[in-house]
Design a protein around this motif. Structure first.
Motif, short mmCIF file in Angstrom:
data_model
loop_
_atom_site.label_atom_id
_atom_site.label_comp_id
_atom_site.label_asym_id
_atom_site.label_seq_id
_atom_site.Cartn_x
_atom_site.Cartn_y
_atom_site.Cartn_z
N GLY A 42 0.82 -1.21 0.00
CA GLY A 42 0.00 0.00 0.00
C GLY A 42 0.85 1.25 0.00
N ALA A 43 1.88 1.29 0.86
CA ALA A 43 2.78 2.44 0.91
C ALA A 43 3.55 2.58 -0.39
CB ALA A 43 3.74 2.31 2.09
N LEU A 44 3.92 1.46 -1.00
CA LEU A 44 4.63 1.51 -2.28
C LEU A 44 3.78 2.18 -3.35
CD1 LEU A 44 7.05 0.70 -4.05
CD2 LEU A 44 5.90 -1.50 -4.44
N ILE A 45 2.51 1.82 -3.41
CA ILE A 45 1.61 2.43 -4.39
C ILE A 45 1.47 3.92 -4.12
CG2 ILE A 45 -0.80 2.52 -5.17
CD1 ILE A 45 -0.94 -0.50 -4.65
N LEU A 49 3.46 6.77 -6.68
CA LEU A 49 2.65 7.66 -7.50
C LEU A 49 2.84 9.12 -7.10
CD1 LEU A 49 -0.71 5.66 -7.78
CD2 LEU A 49 1.08 5.94 -9.52
N THR A 50 2.86 9.38 -5.78
CA THR A 50 2.98 10.76 -5.30
C THR A 50 4.34 11.35 -5.64
OG1 THR A 50 1.43 10.32 -3.49
CG2 THR A 50 2.87 12.23 -3.27
N LEU A 51 5.41 10.64 -5.34
CA LEU A 51 6.75 11.17 -5.60
C LEU A 51 7.05 11.26 -7.09
CD1 LEU A 51 8.79 9.38 -2.79
CD2 LEU A 51 7.96 11.73 -2.83
N LEU A 52 6.56 10.28 -7.85
CA LEU A 52 6.79 10.32 -9.29
C LEU A 52 6.07 11.51 -9.92
CD1 LEU A 52 8.04 8.97 -11.76
CD2 LEU A 52 5.97 7.57 -11.97
N ILE A 97 -1.13 17.62 -8.44
CA ILE A 97 -0.51 16.79 -7.40
C ILE A 97 -1.53 16.43 -6.32
CG2 ILE A 97 0.32 18.65 -5.92
CD1 ILE A 97 2.20 15.42 -6.78
N GLY A 98 -2.45 17.38 -6.03
CA GLY A 98 -3.51 17.07 -5.08
C GLY A 98 -4.39 15.95 -5.57
N GLY A 99 -4.73 15.98 -6.86
CA GLY A 99 -5.53 14.90 -7.43
C GLY A 99 -4.80 13.57 -7.40
N VAL A 100 -3.47 13.62 -7.69
CA VAL A 100 -2.69 12.38 -7.67
C VAL A 100 -2.66 11.80 -6.26
CG1 VAL A 100 -0.37 11.42 -7.94
CG2 VAL A 100 -1.27 13.00 -9.65
N VAL A 103 -5.98 10.08 -5.61
CA VAL A 103 -6.07 8.81 -6.36
C VAL A 103 -5.14 7.77 -5.74
CG1 VAL A 103 -5.58 7.70 -8.56
CG2 VAL A 103 -6.76 9.91 -8.51
N ALA A 104 -3.91 8.19 -5.36
CA ALA A 104 -2.96 7.25 -4.77
C ALA A 104 -3.48 6.70 -3.45
CB ALA A 104 -1.62 7.94 -4.56
N LEU A 105 -4.10 7.57 -2.64
CA LEU A 105 -4.68 7.10 -1.37
C LEU A 105 -5.77 6.07 -1.60
CD1 LEU A 105 -4.94 10.34 0.82
CD2 LEU A 105 -3.66 8.26 1.37
N VAL A 106 -6.64 6.33 -2.58
CA VAL A 106 -7.73 5.39 -2.86
C VAL A 106 -7.18 4.06 -3.34
CG1 VAL A 106 -9.71 4.96 -4.35
CG2 VAL A 106 -9.40 7.22 -3.32
N LEU A 107 -6.23 4.11 -4.30
CA LEU A 107 -5.65 2.87 -4.83
C LEU A 107 -4.92 2.08 -3.74
CD1 LEU A 107 -4.26 4.08 -8.30
CD2 LEU A 107 -6.32 2.71 -7.86
#
Length: 556
Positions: A42-45, A49-52, A97-100, A103-107
């Protein structure tokens, strides 16, 4: 245009490198993020996504957009440039970045649900595969009983020392040089200024095996170059992470002494990846970090730790790993089996509850025969109304090897019920107001499991008595001295013990057990039935006193 782009990329590249250098220099602060990135799906996802996305947007040239009314309002908060176009670009990038992040939190959340369940299932399978069933309970080290509970040790120990710039840190269990168990404390700086500038001043050991002549040893003349209670780069946490960045230090420090010199040991936890049925990880044991007073940190593998002369007799396996393995056993019959709505809960167990105020938690640390410390966990069947024991698990504190005892068709009393029996013995005591029952510990005498609880005043200044409750027949024995406790643990008849005999009633649902009264020859005089939920008290009244009381009542 090309020159402007090159200038933009050069500036952003320099800024990016500066950020990387700062993150590297302060890497212990970022340890939880990077460790979770590599050891939690989960943290990897989320972080990938956030850092990328953040990195791409950082290097991306200003976007050619029109400033909307909302963007214009937000852009006023930023001063990257006087250009409305660039301010608008910043707003758009922040929106992206806020949207990402959302999305990252949901995924990550959606993936973590099945991944966590699979992790528990895999860990349960590993534990059962490694576990070895035993038919009898192991033998206790009767000379190393946990006689002084932690709350009493904390009060008595802190009341016996006087440090103006220092205080005693969190206590843990260690072995002294003569083999006894002790509550161990770091002598750490107290107050912000001292935490910033002063050093940990050695360790203190408080004997837990005797309440009659309790010994407190202070090894407070050896400053630690890095230690507990020291801030930032001077603290043990910071330096442990620098020394081995890809490990976790979930356990408290174990403070001990070898050849008159104090040390600290930190069991290390790692994680192992599994790719099927979906990628997930499980905790592993990575060894021990041994901290010397001069600041040297030895990162030892499990094998090296066991072979270390300094660590001989000390605990090595992480308590955190033990807790995780025991908690996972509810999944050993499958993921669906343990689900609240559709699961059948066949053969499902859970860690036995301890009531609030017990003063300890599972796993229990006890010393077995041959000075082998073991982590003991009592497991009860699944269900809100089940408090009997189903299994008792033992994890060797030096190897991590699990063994377990199954109660099978026998009903064994758990720690919560045992504490209730202790209170029910004496209705005259002001429970909760003046005295409390604390720290139930499993002990094993002649192949039977007993719960060893302590009765202490509410201020934890002393120990009033020790009460042992037999898990099989609810027999209770009350003792008041260290010698009597050790006699009892050796299977001998303690001098001055108050033995209250009970007998279970398995064939009668209206009777939980009988109180059995016998004469000196062992002949049963009377059996008194006790209903479920009753809490009788036993009081010995001399015949002349009872006669006088009866005459007084009859004359009213």
């Amino acid at each position: 245009m090309a020159a402007s782009l090159r200038s933009h990329l050069l500036k952003r590249g320099v800024g990016f490198v500066i950020v990387l250098v700062v993150v590297y220099l302060l890497r212990p602060l970022f340890h939880p993020i990077f460790y979770d990135m590599l050891n939690s799906p989960g943290a990897l996802i989320f972080w990938t996504l956030t850092l990328l996305a953040g990195t791409v947007l950082w290097f991306m040239p200003p976007l050619d957009t029109d400033t909307s009314r909302a963007a214009a309002a937000v852009s006023a908060l930023f001063e990257e440039s006087d250009s409305g176009e660039i301010n608008s670009s910043v707003v758009v990038k922040l929106s992206v970045i806020g949207g990402v992040v959302i999305v990252a939190l949901v995924l990550a959340g959606l993936y973590s649900v099945p991944a966590n369940a699979v992790e528990e299932r895999t860990l349960a399978q590993q534990t059962m595969a490694d576990g070895e069933p035993v038919d009898t309970f192991p033998e206790m080290n009767a000379d190393n009983a946990r006689i002084v509970p932690r709350p009493v040790a904390d009060v008595q120990t802190r009341g016996s020392v006087s440090y103006r710039q220092y205080r005693l840190g969190t206590s843990d269990i260690a072995r002294t040089e003569d083999g006894r168990l002790a509550w161990s404390y770091p002598i750490q700086p107290d107050g912000f200024r001292n935490m910033l500038l002063e050093n940990q001043q050695g360790v203190l050991l408080s004997d837990m095996t005797s309440m009659d002549d309790q010994e407190i040893q202070a090894f407070d003349e050896t400053p630690f170059a890095i230690g507990e209670g020291m801030l930032l780069h001077r603290g043990s946490s910071w330096n442990l992470r620098k020394s081995d960045f890809w490990a976790q230090y979930r356990d408290d420090a174990i403070e001990f002494v070898h050849d008159g010199k104090p040390y600290m040991a930190y069991p290390k936890t790692g994680h192992e990846w599994h790719l099927t049925p979906i990628p997930h990880t499980t905790p592993t044991w990575e060894g021990v970090a041994l901290v010397h007073p001069d600041g040297t940190i030895e990162q030892l593998s499990p094998e090296e730790a066991r072979d270390s002369e300094i660590l001989e007799g000390q605990r090595l396996y992480p308590l955190y790993n033990t807790e995780r393995r025991m908690e996972s056993l509810g999944y050993r019959e499958g993921i669906i089996n343990q689900m609240s709505t559709i699961g059948s809960h066949e053969n499902e167990v859970e860690v036995a509850n301890l009531p609030s105020g017990a003063g300890n938690e599972q796993p229990f640390v006890i010393d077995l025969e041959g000075e082998r410390m073991s982590y003991v966990t009592a497991m009860e069947p699944y269900g809100a109304d089940t408090r009997g024991l189903d299994e008792v698990w033992f994890i060797d504190s030096r190897t991590g090897k699990p063994t377990y005892f199954e109660s099978k068709n026998r009903t064994l009393t758990g720690p919560e019920r045992a504490m209730g029996i202790v209170r029910s013995q004496d209705s005259q005591t002001g429970w909760g107001d003046n005295f409390v029952v604390i720290e139930p510990i499993p002990v094993f005498v002649d192949g039977q499991l007993w719960w060893h609880s302590k009765v202490v005043p509410v201020d934890s200044t002393d120990i009033t008595r020790h009460v042992f409750v037999n898990s099989a027949n609810k027999e209770a024995v009350s003792l008041t001295s260290t010698a009597e406790v050790k006699q009892f643990l050796r299977g001998e008849e303690p001098n001055g013990s108050e033995d209250i005999d009970t007998e279970p009633a398995p064939d009668d649902d209206t009777v939980e057990y009988y109180i059995v009264i016998e004469d000196e020859d062992g002949t049963v005089i009377q059996r008194i039935p006790i209903k479920p939920g009753d809490n009788p008290s036993i009081k010995y009244v001399p015949a002349e006193e009872a006669t006088a009381r009866n005459e007084s009542q009859s004359g009213r």
